[in-house]
Design a protein around this motif. Structure first.
Motif, PDB file in Angstrom:
ATOM      1  N   MET A 261      12.940 -19.049 -79.557  1.00  0.00           N
ATOM      2  CA  MET A 261      13.935 -19.288 -78.541  1.00  0.00           C
ATOM      3  C   MET A 261      13.737 -20.703 -78.015  1.00  0.00           C
ATOM      4  O   MET A 261      12.618 -21.094 -77.700  1.00  0.00           O
ATOM      5  CB  MET A 261      13.732 -18.276 -77.412  1.00  0.00           C
ATOM      6  CG  MET A 261      14.499 -18.551 -76.153  1.00  0.00           C
ATOM      7  SD  MET A 261      16.146 -17.903 -76.181  1.00  0.00           S
ATOM      8  CE  MET A 261      15.876 -16.216 -76.532  1.00  0.00           C
ATOM      9  N   VAL A 262      14.819 -21.445 -77.982  1.00  0.00           N
ATOM     10  CA  VAL A 262      14.803 -22.775 -77.375  1.00  0.00           C
ATOM     11  C   VAL A 262      15.730 -22.726 -76.173  1.00  0.00           C
ATOM     12  O   VAL A 262      16.897 -22.372 -76.297  1.00  0.00           O
ATOM     13  CB  VAL A 262      15.268 -23.871 -78.360  1.00  0.00           C
ATOM     14  CG1 VAL A 262      15.350 -25.225 -77.666  1.00  0.00           C
ATOM     15  CG2 VAL A 262      14.332 -23.939 -79.560  1.00  0.00           C
ATOM     16  N   VAL A 263      15.200 -23.066 -75.000  1.00  0.00           N
ATOM     17  CA  VAL A 263      16.014 -23.141 -73.794  1.00  0.00           C
ATOM     18  C   VAL A 263      16.339 -24.615 -73.591  1.00  0.00           C
ATOM     19  O   VAL A 263      15.456 -25.422 -73.332  1.00  0.00           O
ATOM     20  CB  VAL A 263      15.278 -22.566 -72.566  1.00  0.00           C
ATOM     21  CG1 VAL A 263      16.144 -22.704 -71.316  1.00  0.00           C
ATOM     22  CG2 VAL A 263      14.900 -21.110 -72.802  1.00  0.00           C
ATOM     23  N   GLY A 264      17.606 -24.958 -73.774  1.00  0.00           N
ATOM     24  CA  GLY A 264      18.063 -26.335 -73.657  1.00  0.00           C
ATOM     25  C   GLY A 264      18.702 -26.779 -74.956  1.00  0.00           C
ATOM     26  O   GLY A 264      18.039 -26.807 -75.989  1.00  0.00           O
ATOM     27  N   GLY A 265      19.981 -27.101 -74.912  1.00  0.00           N
ATOM     28  CA  GLY A 265      20.711 -27.483 -76.113  1.00  0.00           C
ATOM     29  C   GLY A 265      21.078 -28.945 -76.160  1.00  0.00           C
ATOM     30  O   GLY A 265      22.057 -29.320 -76.790  1.00  0.00           O
ATOM     31  N   GLY A 266      20.267 -29.780 -75.512  1.00  0.00           N
ATOM     32  CA  GLY A 266      20.478 -31.220 -75.617  1.00  0.00           C
ATOM     33  C   GLY A 266      19.910 -31.732 -76.931  1.00  0.00           C
ATOM     34  O   GLY A 266      19.466 -30.956 -77.790  1.00  0.00           O
ATOM     35  N   PRO A 267      19.902 -33.052 -77.114  1.00  0.00           N
ATOM     36  CA  PRO A 267      19.420 -33.617 -78.369  1.00  0.00           C
ATOM     37  C   PRO A 267      18.000 -33.181 -78.744  1.00  0.00           C
ATOM     38  O   PRO A 267      17.738 -32.860 -79.904  1.00  0.00           O
ATOM     39  CB  PRO A 267      19.483 -35.130 -78.141  1.00  0.00           C
ATOM     40  CG  PRO A 267      20.525 -35.300 -77.093  1.00  0.00           C
ATOM     41  CD  PRO A 267      20.435 -34.077 -76.218  1.00  0.00           C
ATOM     42  N   ILE A 268      17.098 -33.126 -77.791  1.00  0.00           N
ATOM     43  CA  ILE A 268      15.712 -32.747 -78.095  1.00  0.00           C
ATOM     44  C   ILE A 268      15.622 -31.261 -78.435  1.00  0.00           C
ATOM     45  O   ILE A 268      14.970 -30.873 -79.401  1.00  0.00           O
ATOM     46  CB  ILE A 268      14.781 -33.119 -76.933  1.00  0.00           C
ATOM     47  CG1 ILE A 268      14.712 -34.643 -76.811  1.00  0.00           C
ATOM     48  CG2 ILE A 268      13.388 -32.525 -77.129  1.00  0.00           C
ATOM     49  CD1 ILE A 268      13.998 -35.160 -75.600  1.00  0.00           C
ATOM     50  N   GLY A 269      16.303 -30.410 -77.674  1.00  0.00           N
ATOM     51  CA  GLY A 269      16.291 -28.976 -77.959  1.00  0.00           C
ATOM     52  C   GLY A 269      16.864 -28.666 -79.327  1.00  0.00           C
ATOM     53  O   GLY A 269      16.315 -27.857 -80.084  1.00  0.00           O
TER      54      GLY A 269
ATOM     55  N   SER B 221      25.359 -10.221 -67.466  1.00  0.00           N
ATOM     56  CA  SER B 221      23.970 -10.587 -67.716  1.00  0.00           C
ATOM     57  C   SER B 221      23.525  -9.939 -69.016  1.00  0.00           C
ATOM     58  O   SER B 221      24.175  -9.035 -69.533  1.00  0.00           O
ATOM     59  CB  SER B 221      23.067 -10.147 -66.556  1.00  0.00           C
ATOM     60  OG  SER B 221      23.116  -8.748 -66.400  1.00  0.00           O
ATOM     61  N   GLY B 222      22.425 -10.433 -69.553  1.00  0.00           N
ATOM     62  CA  GLY B 222      21.918  -9.897 -70.800  1.00  0.00           C
ATOM     63  C   GLY B 222      20.476 -10.292 -71.014  1.00  0.00           C
ATOM     64  O   GLY B 222      19.917 -11.096 -70.267  1.00  0.00           O
ATOM     65  N   THR B 223      19.885  -9.723 -72.032  1.00  0.00           N
ATOM     66  CA  THR B 223      18.493  -9.989 -72.358  1.00  0.00           C
ATOM     67  C   THR B 223      18.383 -10.262 -73.849  1.00  0.00           C
ATOM     68  O   THR B 223      19.020  -9.599 -74.662  1.00  0.00           O
ATOM     69  CB  THR B 223      17.609  -8.775 -72.001  1.00  0.00           C
ATOM     70  OG1 THR B 223      17.782  -8.490 -70.615  1.00  0.00           O
ATOM     71  CG2 THR B 223      16.145  -9.059 -72.266  1.00  0.00           C
ATOM     72  N   VAL B 224      17.574 -11.251 -74.193  1.00  0.00           N
ATOM     73  CA  VAL B 224      17.300 -11.573 -75.587  1.00  0.00           C
ATOM     74  C   VAL B 224      15.790 -11.550 -75.766  1.00  0.00           C
ATOM     75  O   VAL B 224      15.047 -12.088 -74.938  1.00  0.00           O
ATOM     76  CB  VAL B 224      17.844 -12.973 -75.964  1.00  0.00           C
ATOM     77  CG1 VAL B 224      17.472 -13.332 -77.389  1.00  0.00           C
ATOM     78  CG2 VAL B 224      19.334 -13.031 -75.770  1.00  0.00           C
ATOM     79  N   ALA B 225      15.323 -10.909 -76.837  1.00  0.00           N
ATOM     80  CA  ALA B 225      13.891 -10.851 -77.128  1.00  0.00           C
ATOM     81  C   ALA B 225      13.491 -12.070 -77.951  1.00  0.00           C
ATOM     82  O   ALA B 225      14.241 -12.515 -78.819  1.00  0.00           O
ATOM     83  CB  ALA B 225      13.565  -9.576 -77.891  1.00  0.00           C
ATOM     84  N   ALA B 226      12.309 -12.591 -77.669  1.00  0.00           N
ATOM     85  CA  ALA B 226      11.803 -13.762 -78.388  1.00  0.00           C
ATOM     86  C   ALA B 226      10.304 -13.622 -78.600  1.00  0.00           C
ATOM     87  O   ALA B 226       9.613 -12.992 -77.804  1.00  0.00           O
ATOM     88  CB  ALA B 226      12.097 -15.035 -77.597  1.00  0.00           C
ATOM     89  N   GLY B 227       9.835 -14.215 -79.680  1.00  0.00           N
ATOM     90  CA  GLY B 227       8.403 -14.254 -79.925  1.00  0.00           C
ATOM     91  C   GLY B 227       7.744 -15.387 -79.157  1.00  0.00           C
ATOM     92  O   GLY B 227       6.638 -15.263 -78.646  1.00  0.00           O
ATOM     93  N   HIS B 228       8.453 -16.510 -79.077  1.00  0.00           N
ATOM     94  CA  HIS B 228       7.981 -17.703 -78.372  1.00  0.00           C
ATOM     95  C   HIS B 228       9.162 -18.361 -77.694  1.00  0.00           C
ATOM     96  O   HIS B 228      10.303 -18.211 -78.149  1.00  0.00           O
ATOM     97  CB  HIS B 228       7.355 -18.704 -79.347  1.00  0.00           C
ATOM     98  CG  HIS B 228       6.164 -18.176 -80.060  1.00  0.00           C
ATOM     99  ND1 HIS B 228       6.263 -17.437 -81.222  1.00  0.00           N
ATOM    100  CD2 HIS B 228       4.844 -18.249 -79.763  1.00  0.00           C
ATOM    101  CE1 HIS B 228       5.053 -17.106 -81.622  1.00  0.00           C
ATOM    102  NE2 HIS B 228       4.174 -17.569 -80.760  1.00  0.00           N
ATOM    103  N   VAL B 229       8.893 -19.125 -76.638  1.00  0.00           N
ATOM    104  CA  VAL B 229       9.948 -19.861 -75.940  1.00  0.00           C
ATOM    105  C   VAL B 229       9.543 -21.321 -75.844  1.00  0.00           C
ATOM    106  O   VAL B 229       8.425 -21.639 -75.432  1.00  0.00           O
ATOM    107  CB  VAL B 229      10.196 -19.300 -74.520  1.00  0.00           C
ATOM    108  CG1 VAL B 229      11.217 -20.150 -73.773  1.00  0.00           C
ATOM    109  CG2 VAL B 229      10.662 -17.858 -74.584  1.00  0.00           C
ATOM    110  N   LEU B 230      10.446 -22.200 -76.260  1.00  0.00           N
ATOM    111  CA  LEU B 230      10.244 -23.631 -76.147  1.00  0.00           C
ATOM    112  C   LEU B 230      11.219 -24.140 -75.090  1.00  0.00           C
ATOM    113  O   LEU B 230      12.424 -23.922 -75.203  1.00  0.00           O
ATOM    114  CB  LEU B 230      10.528 -24.293 -77.499  1.00  0.00           C
ATOM    115  CG  LEU B 230      10.196 -25.763 -77.607  1.00  0.00           C
ATOM    116  CD1 LEU B 230       9.787 -26.073 -79.031  1.00  0.00           C
ATOM    117  CD2 LEU B 230      11.338 -26.641 -77.189  1.00  0.00           C
ATOM    118  N   MET B 231      10.703 -24.784 -74.058  1.00  0.00           N
ATOM    119  CA  MET B 231      11.547 -25.296 -72.979  1.00  0.00           C
ATOM    120  C   MET B 231      11.899 -26.755 -73.268  1.00  0.00           C
ATOM    121  O   MET B 231      11.016 -27.595 -73.390  1.00  0.00           O
ATOM    122  CB  MET B 231      10.822 -25.209 -71.628  1.00  0.00           C
ATOM    123  CG  MET B 231      10.470 -23.796 -71.213  1.00  0.00           C
ATOM    124  SD  MET B 231      11.896 -22.761 -70.916  1.00  0.00           S
ATOM    125  CE  MET B 231      12.559 -23.505 -69.436  1.00  0.00           C
ATOM    126  N   ALA B 232      13.179 -27.028 -73.399  1.00  0.00           N
ATOM    127  CA  ALA B 232      13.666 -28.395 -73.643  1.00  0.00           C
ATOM    128  C   ALA B 232      14.829 -28.658 -72.693  1.00  0.00           C
ATOM    129  O   ALA B 232      15.944 -28.928 -73.114  1.00  0.00           O
ATOM    130  CB  ALA B 232      14.089 -28.553 -75.098  1.00  0.00           C
TER     131      ALA B 232
END
Length: 120
Positions: free
Chosen positions: A1-9, A80-91
Motif C-alpha cells: 500500500m502506498v499512501v500518496g499518489g504524487g510523483p514520489i508515491g 468509508s471502507g477498509t483495505v488490507a495491506a502487508g506493508h504501508v509506504l507513506m509518500a
C-alpha cells in the motif's frame, strides 16, 4: 500500500510492482497532483495497467494492526471502507522546515552564507 499518489508515491509504487508486489495507491486528490482531468485519467490508466490499484479522492482515517498485516481505514465522501495491506509506504509529501533557522537575515542572504558563496 502506498499512501500518496504524487510523483514520489507513483515512482515507488512502480518500483514495487516491478519487484512483483501487488500495490494499492491511495491518494486524496488526483494522480501525480494533477488537477486537469485530461491528464489525470491517462495517468490513472497507465498506473492501473502496470498492475496497481489506484484509489483517488480518499482520505486515510486510521491504521489498524492485524495478525495478517495492516487494515487501512479510509473515507470517500460520506462512504468509508477498509483495505488490507502487508506493508504501508507513506509518500504524502514534504515541507521545508525553515522556521527555526535562527537568522534575522533575508532568506537569500542566509542561503548565500550557508553555501559559502560570495554574491554581488
Amino acid at each position: 500500500m502506498v499512501v500518496g499518489g504524487g510523483p514520489i508515491g507513483i515512482e515507488l509504487a512502480q518500483a514495487h510492482l516491478r519487484l512483483g508486489c501487488r500495490v494499492t495507491v491511495i491518494e486524496a486528490m488526483s494522480a501525480l497532483g494533477l488537477g486537469d482531468p485530461e491528464l489525470t485519467r491517462p495517468a490513472d490508466r497507465r498506473i492501473a495497467r502496470g498492475g496497481s490499484d489506484p484509489r483517488r479522492g480518499r482520505q486515510v482515517e486510521r491504521f489498524e494492526r492485524t495478525e495478517g498485516g495492516i487494515n487501512v481505514h479510509m473515507s470517500h465522501g460520506s462512504r468509508s471502507g477498509t483495505v488490507a495491506a502487508g506493508h504501508v509506504l507513506m509518500a504524502t509529501g514534504r515541507r521545508a522546515n525553515v522556521d527555526n533557522l535562527g537568522s534575522t537575515r533575508p532568506a537569500s542572504a542566509t542561503t548565500k552564507a550557508a553555501s559559502g558563496c560570495r554574491g554581488d
